[in-house]
Write a protein that holds these residues in place. Structure first.
Motif, PDB file in Angstrom:
ATOM      1  N   UNK B 286       0.818  -1.226   0.043  1.00 16.24           N
ATOM      2  CA  UNK B 286      -0.127   0.107   0.281  1.00 16.24           C
ATOM      3  C   UNK B 286       0.900   1.080  -0.014  1.00 16.24           C
ATOM      4  N   UNK B 301       2.453   9.175   3.949  1.00 14.69           N
ATOM      5  CA  UNK B 301       2.263   8.402   5.194  1.00 14.69           C
ATOM      6  C   UNK B 301       0.980   8.021   5.540  1.00 14.69           C
ATOM      7  N   UNK B 303      -2.771   8.470   7.698  1.00 15.34           N
ATOM      8  CA  UNK B 303      -3.451   9.309   8.488  1.00 15.34           C
ATOM      9  C   UNK B 303      -3.580   8.794   9.750  1.00 15.34           C
ATOM     10  N   UNK B 305      -6.466  10.207  13.273  1.00 16.07           N
ATOM     11  CA  UNK B 305      -7.298  11.006  13.612  1.00 16.07           C
ATOM     12  C   UNK B 305      -6.962  11.756  14.885  1.00 16.07           C
ATOM     13  N   UNK B 306      -7.163  13.117  15.158  1.00 14.99           N
ATOM     14  CA  UNK B 306      -6.687  13.694  16.194  1.00 14.99           C
ATOM     15  C   UNK B 306      -7.890  13.799  17.240  1.00 14.99           C
ATOM     16  N   UNK B 307      -7.765  14.727  18.201  1.00 19.38           N
ATOM     17  CA  UNK B 307      -8.769  14.703  18.938  1.00 19.38           C
ATOM     18  C   UNK B 307      -9.756  16.052  18.300  1.00 19.38           C
ATOM     19  N   UNK B 310     -11.546  18.885  12.028  1.00 21.24           N
ATOM     20  CA  UNK B 310     -10.709  19.691  11.082  1.00 21.24           C
ATOM     21  C   UNK B 310     -11.473  21.004  10.626  1.00 21.24           C
ATOM     22  N   UNK B 324     -11.277  21.785   2.311  1.00 26.41           N
ATOM     23  CA  UNK B 324     -11.284  21.150   3.839  1.00 26.41           C
ATOM     24  C   UNK B 324     -10.602  19.721   3.656  1.00 26.41           C
ATOM     25  N   UNK B 325     -11.185  18.930   2.414  1.00 30.01           N
ATOM     26  CA  UNK B 325     -10.675  17.275   2.504  1.00 30.01           C
ATOM     27  C   UNK B 325      -8.877  17.723   2.379  1.00 30.01           C
ATOM     28  N   UNK B 328      -7.559  18.222   6.131  1.00 25.39           N
ATOM     29  CA  UNK B 328      -7.814  17.035   6.880  1.00 25.39           C
ATOM     30  C   UNK B 328      -6.261  16.196   6.538  1.00 25.39           C
ATOM     31  N   UNK B 329      -6.229  16.017   5.211  1.00 23.59           N
ATOM     32  CA  UNK B 329      -5.041  15.285   4.683  1.00 23.59           C
ATOM     33  C   UNK B 329      -3.728  15.938   5.061  1.00 23.59           C
ATOM     34  N   UNK B 332      -3.516  15.513   9.113  1.00 26.06           N
ATOM     35  CA  UNK B 332      -3.570  14.396   9.564  1.00 26.06           C
ATOM     36  C   UNK B 332      -2.243  13.393   9.126  1.00 26.06           C
ATOM     37  N   UNK B 333      -1.755  13.582   8.041  1.00 26.16           N
ATOM     38  CA  UNK B 333      -0.691  12.814   7.706  1.00 26.16           C
ATOM     39  C   UNK B 333       0.793  13.641   7.846  1.00 26.16           C
ATOM     40  N   UNK B 405      -6.161   7.425  -7.214  1.00 24.02           N
ATOM     41  CA  UNK B 405      -7.115   6.399  -7.118  1.00 24.02           C
ATOM     42  C   UNK B 405      -8.438   6.976  -6.999  1.00 24.02           C
ATOM     43  N   UNK B 406      -8.650   8.214  -6.612  1.00 26.01           N
ATOM     44  CA  UNK B 406     -10.023   8.828  -6.487  1.00 26.01           C
ATOM     45  C   UNK B 406     -10.524   9.637  -7.427  1.00 26.01           C
TER      46      UNK B 406
END
Lengths: 255, 575
Positions: B286, B301, B303, B305-307, B310, B324-325, B328-329, B332-333, B405-406
């Protein structure tokens, strides 16, 4: 489900043709889908089903032909037309840095969905995703990814839903939930195109069939019409119709 | 198995050379490599490194490089753990009737062989530092082979103790402490750096800390540390520095012996690696797929999830959701990468401060004129921005490569293509500009750079970074080819990379050049046809240059949107 009384189709496809180099994937395909109708799209491997769906979703540029969604040309008014459709690919790949509930929040933001928080909770509940709401996309199993893709599609309040093998990877309970969800959304007036190799499922859900082979339409109509058209005894299954409509070994042609 | 792998590699190489494009890219890649080797050889012919400074002694440089590589390989090996076997090969090799140690030997020699095959270029580079070609050419491949064996051993060891829960908890605590330590050290460094220019704002001890650190660096402490730490590499260092064949014989035997002994010892390590290898194979696959998309960037790397939720930094509309997406990336990464980049930046500025001392500041340097110092300070700010942009855009790659991939999903979104293009790049641009702005402010504190110049740079940074990232992504969307490091076709990849880089730089320079030319034209027109004050002149020049850059970026956004909407997913393929 029977033909809708409303004559205005949600989707029209006219003369769609798509090639990959020398290979012709879709060749002059034309059809319509009305509101509340479930169109079963079937054909052997490489017949051009996924190419057709991806063209409708605006993923593949249109080479020849015309597609309109809710009266909007997908090639000219692309993003306005896409506002009315939801696409569920055969192997959904969620974003690995967003959690399940954030995926739904993203969809709400993209489609401008109102009252999305309440609807999100309902969808998490009905697709049994509540326990996984804080799980990242990259941590989900195939079945969970499929459920998330369906929930995202439902949240966007579409007029047309494109489902490419929507039940692959789901467990029996998931299959029942998804099957019911497809029937419910169609009953609410949303047009659905269901592409699947699970002919039994298509037979149960689809109000009309579109069979394609080598990129060409070989049949369009109800199962009863297919029995007459292919001179098969009434009451025969979709599987018999399929073999009559595609008279060659499945999977012998790439594309 | 090794022979079969080698034969397969040869066949793949020949097949790629048969197509005109493959041959062209291979020619370009080969030419670039040849040019590099020629430059190295010329450098060597000029006499190599010949400085009297202890830091520039060949032996010291060699020890530093060896030690750094040793530590890097050991740390990264511990991070990966176990033996990496491609998932497709795993079932085949584990079902073979061969003993565990034979299997380990096979993997070890594969790793050593691959490393040593790539060593001659590095060896050539090293000869320019040592001035002893024969010994160095022999020592470097042997050393790299040895380092890869040690890395292999570290992985096995990490795999063996992985099962222990207390060990895992200890590692977790250590990681946490490490993060706090890095932040603390970075704050101390910044305070020490700024103590000269802002003495009234900072406590007295920050100036004392600066003096202490300078003394420590100039003293012999660092050198002694490096010599002590590199003792295990003694045979290789001695071999690299041996002036002739006769002198190198003994050390060659010692180096070879060390390598063979290490292979034999590691292959007899009593560790059952199979379970972890099976588990690790899928995650490694992967990761490799991810590296294939974004390179060895932070976005490859995992990801976490934090507390906190986002934040919607760019609004809640469709474009805000796209951005926003990505926020987050990045969050988190790449928190680690952002922190380390900031730390490295502070460290680099600290090193510059230590090397140049107070000569950077007007008040303390009486040899250079104030104008010269201000000019060099401002230019330094420009260089910092430029190099920082190049480094950070390479490491913080949260763009369309990450989304391969998306892309189907993205293209089905009901958002205009140019909005998706801009929204996807904005968070990356903001993060890079933010980090560089902090570093520019520190630079302002330690150099004679003027406040207006630094403010101008900070103001222009987002536009410049966007232009660079946009050009990079447009090139990718028009010619999407993935390359996974370690896969075959490296030569073609170098050639293709060369062509794309040239195209990218040309396009970027045209964009930037248009802005500079309009600013220059405005200046000329105002001076020749009017009589403006200095402030008005500067104001107009900056405004016109900035507006043209803004317009160019708007054009790039539209072009990027076109590239995105005409991107044919069918063309996406591995090299």
């Amino acid at each position: 489900m029977t033909e809708s009384s409303s004559p205005k189709p949600v989707l029209t496809v006219e003369g769609l043709r798509r090639t990959y180099g020398e290979s012709v994937a879709v060749d002059g395909l034309s059809f319509r889908v009305n509101p509340g109708e479930i169109l079963g799209l079937v054909g052997p491997n490489g017949a051009g089903k996924t190419t057709t769906l991806r063209s409708i979703a605006g993923i593949l540029p249109i080479q020849e032909g015309r597609i309109t969604v809710a009266g909007l040309d997908i090639d000219i008014e692309g993003h306005r037309a896409r506002q009315h459709l939801a696409w569920v690919p055969d192997d959904p790949q969620p974003f690995d840095s967003l959690t399940v509930e954030e995926h739904l929040e993203l969809v709400a933001g993209l489609y401008g969905t109102t009252d999305w928080k309440r609807r999100r909770e309902d969808l998490l509940e009905s697709f049994s995703l509540k326990d996984k709401r804080r799980a990242l996309g990259g941590e989900l199993s195939r079945g969970m990814r499929q459920k998330l893709a369906l929930a995202s599609a439902w949240l966007s309040e579409p007029k047309l839903v494109l489902l490419d093998e929507p039940l692959s990877g789901l467990d029996p309970r998931g299959i029942r939930t998804a099957r019911q969800a497809i029937q419910d959304i169609a009953a609410s007036g949303v047009a659905v195109i269901l592409s699947s190799h699970l002919l039994e499922l298509v037979e149960q859900l689809a109000s009309r069939l579109l069979i394609i082979d080598y990129g060409k339409k070989t049949f369009e109509g109800t199962l009863e019409e297919a029995h007459t058209g292919f001179e098969i005894p009434m009451g025969s299954s979709l599987e018999d119709v399929f073999f009559a409509a595609t008279r060659h070994e499945a999977g012998d042609k790439p594309g | 198995m090794m022979v079969l792998e080698l034969r397969g590699y040869g066949r793949g190489l020949a097949r790629r050379l048969k197509t005109p494009k493959g041959a062209l890219f291979a020619f370009l890649g080969g030419s670039l490599l040849g040019l590099w080797i020629f430059i190295l050889a010329s450098d060597k012919a000029r006499g190599g490194l010949d400085s009297t400074s202890s830091f520039a002694k060949p032996e010291f440089v060699l020890r530093c490089a060896g030690l750094a590589m040793f530590l890097l390989v050991a740390i990264s090996a511990i991070m990966t753990r176990g033996i990496n076997i491609p998932p497709g090969k795993l079932d085949r090799v584990f079902s073979l009737p061969i003993s565990r140690s034979d299997f380990l030997r096979y993997r070890l020699w594969c790793v050593v062989g691959r490393t040593m095959a790539g060593a001659p270029l590095l060896a050539l580079l090293a000869t320019t530092k040592t001035g002893h070609p024969l010994g160095t050419l022999l020592a470097v491949p042997l050393f790299l082979g040895f380092v890869s064996v040690v890395g292999f051993f570290c992985s096995l060891l990490a795999a063996a103790i992985e099962g222990s829960r207390s060990f895992a908890a200890m590692m977790q605590r250590l990681r946490q402490l490490g993060k706090y330590a890095i932040v603390g050290i970075a704050i101390l460094l910044v305070m020490a750096l700024l103590s000269t220019k802002l003495p009234d704002l900072l406590p007295q001890w920050s100036a004392e800390l600066q003096l202490y650190l300078r003394e420590m660096i100039t003293a012999q402490t660092l050198e002694q540390l490096v010599y002590a730490g590199s003792r295990p590499l003694e045979p290789f260092v001695r071999l690299a520095l041996a002036p002739g064949l006769a002198q190198s014989g003994l050390f060659l035997a010692a180096s070879l012996g060390t390598l063979l002994l290490s292979v034999e010892l590691v292959s007899r390590t009593p560790v059952d690696f199979r379970e972890l290898a099976i588990e690790g194979a899928s995650s490694a696959a992967k990761r490799i797929r991810s590296v294939g998309r974004v390179g060895r960037a932070a976005s490859a790397g995992k990801a976490r999830v934090g507390l906190w939720a986002v934040p919607h930094l760019f609004g809640r509309g469709p474009m805000g959701a796209v951005a926003w997406r990505k926020v987050a990336a990045i969050w988190r990464k790449s928190r680690g990468f952002l922190g380390i980049s900031l730390f490295l930046g502070c460290f680099l500025l600290f090193a510059i401060r230590m090397l140049f001392g107070d000569a950077l500041l007007v008040s303390d340097n009486f040899e250079a004129s104030a104008e010269e110092l201000i000019l060099s300070g401002n230019l330094g700010g420009c260089v910092l921005s430029l190099l920082g942009t190049l480094y950070l855009t390479n490491g913080l790659r949260f763009d369309f490569r990450e989304d391969l991939e998306q892309l189907d999903i993205l293209r089905a979104w009901p958002v205009a293509a140019w909005r998706i293009f801009v929204g996807s790049l904005l968070p990356q641009v903001a993060a890079i500009s933010g980090i560089l702005s902090v570093l520019l402010l520190i630079w302002f504190g330690i150099s004679a750079a003027t406040g207006s110049a630094i403010c101008g740079l900070i103001f222009a940074l987002p536009q410049v970074v966007f232009a660079w990232v946009a050009v990079d992504n447009i090139a990718f969307l028009f010619w999407p080819v993935r390359f996974i490091p370690g896969q075959s076709g490296q030569l073609q990849h170098i050639g293709r990379g060369l062509l794309l880089s040239l195209a990218r730089i040309t396009f970027f320079l045209l964009t930037f050049g248009a802005s500079l030319a309009s600013a220059g034209g405005t200046w000329w027109a105002l001076v020749h046809f009017g009589d403006p004050s200095d402030a008005a002149l500067i104001g107009w020049v900056v405004l016109v240059g900035y507006c043209v850059l803004l317009a160019a970026n708007a054009g790039l956004a539209l072009l990027g949107g076109f590239a995105f909407s005409s991107f044919d997913p069918v063309r996406d393929r591995a090299l």
